[in-house]
Design a protein around this motif. Structure first.
Motif, mmCIF file in Angstrom:
data_model
loop_
_atom_site.group_PDB
_atom_site.id
_atom_site.type_symbol
_atom_site.label_atom_id
_atom_site.label_comp_id
_atom_site.label_asym_id
_atom_site.label_seq_id
_atom_site.Cartn_x
_atom_site.Cartn_y
_atom_site.Cartn_z
ATOM 1 N N UNK A 345 0.826 -1.213 0.000
ATOM 2 C CA UNK A 345 0.000 0.000 0.000
ATOM 3 C C UNK A 345 0.862 1.265 0.000
ATOM 4 N N UNK A 346 2.030 1.190 0.626
ATOM 5 C CA UNK A 346 2.917 2.353 0.657
ATOM 6 C C UNK A 346 3.616 2.588 -0.678
ATOM 7 N N UNK A 347 3.799 1.523 -1.441
ATOM 8 C CA UNK A 347 4.599 1.593 -2.660
ATOM 9 C C UNK A 347 4.157 2.695 -3.624
ATOM 10 N N UNK A 348 2.858 2.804 -3.991
ATOM 11 C CA UNK A 348 2.476 3.860 -4.940
ATOM 12 C C UNK A 348 2.552 5.262 -4.344
ATOM 13 N N UNK A 398 11.333 -6.912 -0.363
ATOM 14 C CA UNK A 398 10.769 -7.871 -1.312
ATOM 15 C C UNK A 398 9.712 -7.239 -2.218
ATOM 16 N N UNK A 399 8.813 -6.450 -1.648
ATOM 17 C CA UNK A 399 7.666 -5.945 -2.417
ATOM 18 C C UNK A 399 8.110 -5.088 -3.603
ATOM 19 N N UNK A 400 8.901 -4.018 -3.403
ATOM 20 C CA UNK A 400 9.313 -3.236 -4.582
ATOM 21 C C UNK A 400 10.304 -3.970 -5.468
ATOM 22 N N UNK A 401 11.107 -4.874 -4.892
ATOM 23 C CA UNK A 401 12.096 -5.591 -5.686
ATOM 24 C C UNK A 401 11.417 -6.458 -6.742
ATOM 25 N N UNK A 402 10.258 -7.030 -6.408
ATOM 26 C CA UNK A 402 9.509 -7.825 -7.377
ATOM 27 C C UNK A 402 9.091 -6.975 -8.569
ATOM 28 N N UNK A 403 8.674 -5.749 -8.298
ATOM 29 C CA UNK A 403 8.234 -4.855 -9.362
ATOM 30 C C UNK A 403 9.404 -4.462 -10.263
ATOM 31 N N UNK A 484 7.082 7.629 -10.467
ATOM 32 C CA UNK A 484 6.118 7.245 -11.489
ATOM 33 C C UNK A 484 6.743 6.329 -12.541
ATOM 34 N N UNK A 485 8.035 6.535 -12.828
ATOM 35 C CA UNK A 485 8.705 5.707 -13.834
ATOM 36 C C UNK A 485 9.146 4.362 -13.266
ATOM 37 N N UNK A 492 -2.779 -1.095 -11.049
ATOM 38 C CA UNK A 492 -2.349 -0.552 -9.779
ATOM 39 C C UNK A 492 -1.349 -1.471 -9.132
ATOM 40 N N UNK A 493 -0.464 -0.866 -8.385
ATOM 41 C CA UNK A 493 0.587 -1.677 -7.734
ATOM 42 C C UNK A 493 -0.016 -2.716 -6.817
ATOM 43 N N UNK A 494 -1.114 -2.366 -6.120
ATOM 44 C CA UNK A 494 -1.705 -3.318 -5.182
ATOM 45 C C UNK A 494 -2.163 -4.570 -5.918
ATOM 46 N N UNK A 495 -2.716 -4.400 -7.098
ATOM 47 C CA UNK A 495 -3.220 -5.568 -7.826
ATOM 48 C C UNK A 495 -2.090 -6.407 -8.363
#
Length: 500
Positions: A345-348, A398-403, A484-485, A492-495
């Motif tokens: 949830x914090x990521x975006x 882990x969460x942003x690294x996956x993206x 944004x980039x 959405x990032x959450x999805x």
């Protein structure tokens, strides 16, 4: 432990964003598709289980077989190294030779290797068996994911199928810890390997009747030269680090490390010269994706190394039973499961970079806390707080690294990007264990009894803390650009990131 959950979720993300073509035959019935999901999920469970279940069994296996500390390390390293080094080739074979065929051969080989490992009589044989497990897992895992993708090409059923697959990846690591404790305590450490055999038999029989063959079209060529270079290059590096337990002034250490560096340099050179490389260099040429790959290696080394030595401390020094040691290791998984949705949830809102810089630093504090353990201290005071801090920090990473691992990857490179990032975590674990074993040997050399063991474990945890600080520096250096980039496009990032 949770690196397996991260790997499964990352693979899912790639296939959701870049679906592959499906065969032109009539689609499978709904009932049959769900049976296919059950088979693939069972396979994923086996692969994830073997990343954690053996850790709990190692103290008893070492005592039973008379393993040295270096041989004990190689029981873990052999699996991770073979899996990581051969995963890229395994994905190519599955696409070109046939996914069902590759899946079946991978399962049969994995089952035979597991049976062999459960019946062996020496430590060397156990290491060979673990290497064979990694080899066949490298064939089975990408084939299973490709089968799932072609079976569920789109729609709500696809989302449900991948959510189930991802949940198995997360739960499997925790199940492995507890199941390993149960089997080791009430039966034998050998059952931590033999348990794979009935699972594989059931999955293999069902797969023979339910799965449909599919393969990629076009010019299919295998990069065997690249496979040999990367396998022997990584093997030489890890073996050289293992030899360093006897001191860094050995000619053998530097000969192996030098050979590893040369072979890896030749590997990357070869990838730039052939038409169908194992690893297209454009996949890692991006500064952001390259940084993410390095962070995968750091996180793999920390998670695999930390779990091994914490498990050894719990059982050997604190005297925990295998089952209690497995349960005592669960808080790390639980904390990651709690914090990951919050980080999603914090990521975006704040972008990936703050999470990726701060997360490793918080995890490093946890490892410093663990390094203060003593031979007379308790679990609640000396172990649990460090695990909680490590879980918080690793979830933030882990969460942003996956993206970022997949940011800007072209559809035709999606499979290679997935395999590269999965392999990076396994390879990082292999190289990290070699370094940590050398640190453990040096740290434990000056004492006696439990105090010597604790000094060695403390040296390992300080080493992981240093690795995490380096990871934070990598994130600060490589992760550049407006938030944004650095966010996924189209969803959405959450999805995209929260898959179950």
């Amino acid at each position: 432990m949770s690196c397996h959950h991260d790997r499964a979720k990352k693979q899912i993300l790639i296939w959701k964003r870049f679906p592959v073509s499906v065969p032109s035959e009539a689609p499978l019935s709904t009932k049959r598709r769900w049976w296919v999901l059950a088979i693939v999920a069972l396979t994923q469970l086996v692969v994830v289980l073997d990343g954690t279940i053996v850790n709990i069994a190692l103290p008893q296996a070492q005592a039973d077989l008379g393993l040295t500390d270096v041989e004990r390390q190689w029981v873990v390293t052999a699996y991770a190294l073979a899996f990581g080094a051969l995963l890229l080739l395994g994905g190519r074979i599955a696409d070109y030779w046939g996914r069902k065929r590759s899946f079946m051969v991978g399962m049969v080989g994995f089952g035979i290797a597991s049976a062999y490992g459960g019946l062996i009589g020496t430590g060397i044989e156990l290491i060979v068996a673990r290497g064979l497990q990694g080899l066949f897992a490298a064939l089975m895992a990408p084939a299973a994911l490709a089968i799932l993708t072609t079976t569920f090409p789109s729609g709500r059923e696809r989302n449900t199928a991948f959510a189930v697959f991802g949940s198995i990846g997360g739960a499997g690591a925790a199940v492995g810890l507890v199941l390993g404790g149960v089997l080791t305590e009430f039966f034998s450490w050998r059952w931590c390997l033999l348990v794979n055999v009935p699972i594989v038999l059931v999955a293999m029989i069902a797969a023979a009747f339910l799965l449909r063959e599919s393969k990629a079209e076009g010019d299919n060529k295998y990069d065997f030269l690249g496979t040999v270079l990367v396998a022997f290059g990584l093997g030489a590096l890890v073996y050289g680090l293992t030899l360093a337990e006897h001191g860094w002034n050995s000619l053998g250490v530097w000969a192996c490390l030098g050979a590893g560096v040369v072979l890896m340099a030749l590997f990357f050179y070869s990838q730039s010269k052939i038409a169908q490389p194992l690893l297209p260099l454009r996949v890692i040429a991006s500064r952001v994706r390259g940084g993410s790959l390095l962070l995968q290696m750091v996180s793999g080394s920390v998670m695999i190394g930390m779990m091994l030595y914490v498990t050894l401390h719990l059982q050997i020094v604190l005297g925990f039973s295998p089952l209690l040691a497995g349960v005592a290791s669960l808080p790390l998984t639980i904390v990651i499961s709690i914090v990951a949705p919050i980080a999603t949830k914090l990521l975006p809102r704040i972008g990936p970079k703050p999470l990726m810089v701060a997360g490793p630093l918080i995890a490093a504090v946890g490892m410093v806390w663990l390094s203060g353990l003593t031979s007379t201290g308790g679990y609640l005071a000396e172990i649990l707080p460090g695990m909680v801090l490590l879980g918080i920090g690793m979830a933030m990473l882990f969460v942003p690294m996956q993206n970022l691992a997949l940011l800007g990857v072209e559809p035709h490179d999606a499979g290679a990007a997935s395999a590269a990032n999965t392999a990076a975590m396994q390879i990082g674990g292999s190289i990290g264990l070699g370094i940590y074993t050398a640190l453990y040997t040096a740290g434990s050399a000056s004492g006696t009894g439990f105090d010597a063991l604790v000094s060695g474990y403390s040296a390992v945890f300080i080493g992981t803390a240093v690795a995490l600080v380096v990871g934070s520096i990598i994130a600060a250096t490589f992760i550049r650009g407006p938030k944004e980039t650095l966010m996924p496009m189209g969803e959405p990032a959450e999805k995209v990131l929260h898959l179950g």
